[in-house]
Design a protein around this motif. Sequence first.
Motif, short mmCIF file in Angstrom:
data_model
loop_
_atom_site.label_atom_id
_atom_site.label_comp_id
_atom_site.label_asym_id
_atom_site.label_seq_id
_atom_site.Cartn_x
_atom_site.Cartn_y
_atom_site.Cartn_z
N ILE A 12 -111.50 -43.91 -79.40
CA ILE A 12 -111.41 -44.02 -77.93
C ILE A 12 -112.36 -43.00 -77.30
N GLY A 13 -112.34 -41.78 -77.86
CA GLY A 13 -113.25 -40.75 -77.36
C GLY A 13 -114.70 -41.18 -77.45
N ASP A 14 -115.09 -41.75 -78.60
CA ASP A 14 -116.48 -42.22 -78.80
C ASP A 14 -116.81 -43.30 -77.78
N SER A 15 -115.86 -44.22 -77.62
CA SER A 15 -116.13 -45.39 -76.80
C SER A 15 -116.35 -45.00 -75.34
N PHE A 16 -115.56 -44.03 -74.85
CA PHE A 16 -115.62 -43.71 -73.42
C PHE A 16 -116.21 -42.33 -73.14
N GLY A 17 -116.78 -41.70 -74.18
CA GLY A 17 -117.41 -40.39 -73.99
C GLY A 17 -116.40 -39.34 -73.56
N LEU A 18 -115.20 -39.38 -74.16
CA LEU A 18 -114.15 -38.43 -73.77
C LEU A 18 -113.88 -37.44 -74.90
N PRO A 19 -113.50 -36.21 -74.58
CA PRO A 19 -113.09 -35.29 -75.64
C PRO A 19 -111.78 -35.74 -76.26
N VAL A 20 -111.53 -35.26 -77.46
CA VAL A 20 -110.29 -35.64 -78.18
C VAL A 20 -109.48 -34.37 -78.39
N GLN A 21 -108.19 -34.48 -78.12
CA GLN A 21 -107.36 -33.27 -78.16
C GLN A 21 -105.94 -33.65 -78.55
N GLY A 22 -105.35 -32.94 -79.51
CA GLY A 22 -103.98 -33.22 -79.90
C GLY A 22 -103.00 -32.64 -78.89
N VAL A 23 -101.81 -33.26 -78.78
CA VAL A 23 -100.72 -32.65 -77.98
C VAL A 23 -99.55 -32.42 -78.93
N THR A 24 -98.71 -31.45 -78.60
CA THR A 24 -97.56 -31.17 -79.46
C THR A 24 -96.49 -32.26 -79.24
N ALA A 25 -95.60 -32.37 -80.19
CA ALA A 25 -94.52 -33.35 -80.06
C ALA A 25 -93.70 -33.08 -78.80
N ASP A 26 -93.55 -31.78 -78.44
CA ASP A 26 -92.77 -31.44 -77.24
C ASP A 26 -93.45 -31.93 -75.96
N ASP A 27 -94.79 -31.97 -75.99
CA ASP A 27 -95.53 -32.39 -74.79
C ASP A 27 -95.83 -33.89 -74.76
N ALA A 28 -95.46 -34.58 -75.85
CA ALA A 28 -95.88 -35.98 -75.99
C ALA A 28 -95.39 -36.83 -74.81
N GLU A 29 -94.13 -36.66 -74.44
CA GLU A 29 -93.58 -37.53 -73.39
C GLU A 29 -94.23 -37.24 -72.03
N LYS A 30 -94.46 -35.94 -71.78
CA LYS A 30 -95.10 -35.57 -70.52
C LYS A 30 -96.49 -36.23 -70.41
N HIS A 31 -97.19 -36.25 -71.53
CA HIS A 31 -98.55 -36.77 -71.48
C HIS A 31 -98.62 -38.29 -71.64
N LEU A 32 -97.75 -38.82 -72.49
CA LEU A 32 -97.88 -40.24 -72.84
C LEU A 32 -96.81 -41.14 -72.23
N GLY A 33 -95.81 -40.54 -71.56
CA GLY A 33 -94.74 -41.34 -70.96
C GLY A 33 -94.06 -42.21 -72.01
N PRO A 34 -93.76 -43.49 -71.68
CA PRO A 34 -93.06 -44.35 -72.63
C PRO A 34 -93.83 -44.58 -73.94
N MET A 35 -95.13 -44.32 -73.93
CA MET A 35 -95.92 -44.50 -75.17
C MET A 35 -95.63 -43.42 -76.22
N ARG A 93 -114.49 -49.15 -80.62
CA ARG A 93 -115.82 -48.55 -80.35
C ARG A 93 -116.74 -49.53 -79.61
N ALA A 94 -116.48 -50.82 -79.76
CA ALA A 94 -117.34 -51.82 -79.10
C ALA A 94 -116.97 -52.02 -77.63
N MET A 95 -115.81 -51.47 -77.23
CA MET A 95 -115.30 -51.77 -75.88
C MET A 95 -116.25 -51.37 -74.77
N ARG A 96 -116.78 -50.17 -74.86
CA ARG A 96 -117.63 -49.65 -73.78
C ARG A 96 -118.90 -50.49 -73.63
N ARG A 97 -119.46 -50.86 -74.81
CA ARG A 97 -120.70 -51.64 -74.78
C ARG A 97 -120.49 -52.97 -74.07
N ASP A 98 -119.28 -53.55 -74.29
CA ASP A 98 -119.02 -54.87 -73.70
C ASP A 98 -118.70 -54.70 -72.23
#
Length: 295
Positions: free
Chosen positions: A234-257, A290-295
């Motif tokens: 996803i980072g490659d496709s959209f030129g975004l940095p990649v960063q892990g979150v802790t399990a405690d922060d997962a819900e805050k960051h990802l909501g139902p995901m 990875r092909a998403m951005r190109r399309d």
Amino acid sequence: MQIFVTGATGFIGSALIPELLAAGHQVVGLTRSAEGAEKLWNAGATAHEGTLEDMASLTRGAERADAVIHLAFDHDFSNYQDNCRKDAAAIAALGKALAGSDRPMLITSGIGMGIAGPGELSREDVLDLGHKNPRIASERAGQEPLQKGVNLSTVRLSQIHDRRRQGLVSYLVDIARGSGYATYVGHGQVRWSACHLSDAARLFRLAIDRAERGARYHAVDEEGVSLRAIAEAIGDSFGLPVQGVTADDAEKHLGPMAAFATFDMPASSSLTQDRLGWKPAGPGLLEDIRAMRRD
Ligand SMILES: NC(=O)c1ccc[n+]([C@@H]2O[C@H](COP(=O)([O-])OP(=O)(O)OC[C@H]3O[C@@H](n4cnc5c(N)ncnc54)[C@H](OP(=O)(O)O)[C@@H]3O)[C@@H](O)[C@H]2O)c1
């Protein structure tokens, strides 16, 4: 056969219609809108007006058909439990309409339902009706029609992808684009299995033609792609940095995901491949992301 397809206007339904038509079937698709009806007509199918909430509309659709493929699902994950219950009620109504006949019915479930224990591959021969994932409601609802003799089988889906959408990964893409970074939880070791859309559509067609009562099939090509590799793609496709979150922060960051991003669900499809002679051939998940951005 004339096949009543719920969810016929959706991502998988839209790929399934040409598969079924090419195999000589006719498709009647459930739709709740005029736009949906137009889409179905343009695809060579017939529209049947109704909704998952209107059981009479489901019953009418199923009663007139030679077979049913149930794909419709409300994907508002903030209301996941209720939506799984709604799916169960729809399966019950469709099953009742087919009772006393040998007309085949396919229902849809998630790949996580076949996991017997931590670290194990999801397998077709595993069924745990007490599974903690609410989606088990769909498979539980399939038991009563089966007991009443309905020719019901189940397709469990992994992350179904093409270059436009990739199952739950698409929600992670939206979150990444909103927050400005792609993420995974912990070390990103959680794995999701995946299958290309074209292979999944072919599997549904083979399964409805085979009509094997009580069978469970897995639409899986890649057994387990790590969430870290997914975040990097996803980072490659959209030129975004990649960063892990802790399990405690997962819900805050990802909501139902968060519940899915912490659910290790690698899966096998070897029984499916043997039983149906199905060989997935589409491109891989990371390639499509990875092909998403190109399309
Ligand atoms: N895509 C995946 O990777 C994946 C993975 C695991 C499981 N699945 C399961 O596979 C099935 C199909 O998924 P999909 O990705 O094709 O879904 P989708 O693109 O979100 O399409 C959902 C379909 O359900 C219909 N629908 C939603 N709510 C409805 C309602 N209240 N009444 C009537 N129809 C309704 C939609 O119709 P409208 O056009 O009217 O909105 C649409 O046709 C679902 O059961 C899903 O949970 C998918």
